[in-house]
Enzyme design. Structure first.
Site, short mmCIF file in Angstrom:
data_model
loop_
_atom_site.label_atom_id
_atom_site.label_comp_id
_atom_site.label_asym_id
_atom_site.label_seq_id
_atom_site.Cartn_x
_atom_site.Cartn_y
_atom_site.Cartn_z
N GLY A 190 0.80 -1.22 0.00
CA GLY A 190 0.00 0.00 0.00
C GLY A 190 0.83 1.26 0.00
CG ASP A 191 3.73 4.14 1.98
OD1 ASP A 191 3.82 4.88 0.98
OD2 ASP A 191 4.14 4.47 3.10
CG LEU A 192 6.35 -0.42 -4.12
CD1 LEU A 192 7.09 -1.40 -3.22
CD2 LEU A 192 5.82 -1.14 -5.35
CG ASN B 270 7.83 1.77 3.34
OD1 ASN B 270 8.30 2.24 4.36
ND2 ASN B 270 6.58 2.00 2.97
CG ASP C 3 3.62 -1.21 2.38
OD1 ASP C 3 2.97 -0.49 3.15
OD2 ASP C 3 3.64 -1.05 1.16
#
Length: 150
Positions: A51-53, A57, A69
């Site tokens: 969800g937050d690539l 991260n 993540d």
């Protein structure tokens, strides 16, 4: 139903938070009622998504690359590409991705859809110019849908 989930729970939520009449109208009038057309012939299989690539991260453990993540969810694998504009990964990363999951027909049009979500999310978190980028992405989605009915 991925299209309904994405429409209502992902981008619909971000649009509500943004409170931008132009984007909301574009979505509600011109895009959402026709969104299924972007997925004609596509068999969306659930994939676990980052969800937050982005490059903040990633790291390494025992000299091996590691992606972590805090915002994973299940969805269409192409949604990963929505963060490609800020992920900080080079072309070799995305080429490697395509060796595992080949590009489906209509990906370019759907990428604008997935980009719009992340632009709106960034606008809601950080403000600034992300809203104008989301507008451009949504206009690209509308244009792709218009071209399909022409």
């Amino acid at each position: 139903d991925w299209v309904a989930f994405y429409s209502e729970r992902r981008i619909g939520h971000q649009l509500q938070l943004a409170g931008d009449g132009y984007c909301s109208n574009l979505w509600n009038v011109d895009i959402a009622p026709r969104l299924n057309a972007l997925f004609d012939g596509i068999d969306v299989q659930p994939s676990i998504l980052h969800g937050d690539l982005w490059s903040g991260n990633i790291g390494s453990v025992d000299n091996q690359p590691t992606i972590y993540d805090p915002a994973t969810y299940w969805g269409h694998h192409e949604a990963e590409w929505g963060m490609s504009w800020c992920a900080g990964f080079g072309p070799r990363f995305w080429e490697g991705y395509r060796t595992v999951i080949p590009q489906d027909e209509g990906f370019v049009e759907r990428k604008a859809l997935y980009d719009a979500y992340h632009q709106l999310n960034h606008y809601n978190l950080f403000g600034g110019g992300y809203l104008s980028s989301a507008r451009v992405d949504l206009e690209r989605v509308k244009k792709a849908l218009d071209a399909r009915k022409a």
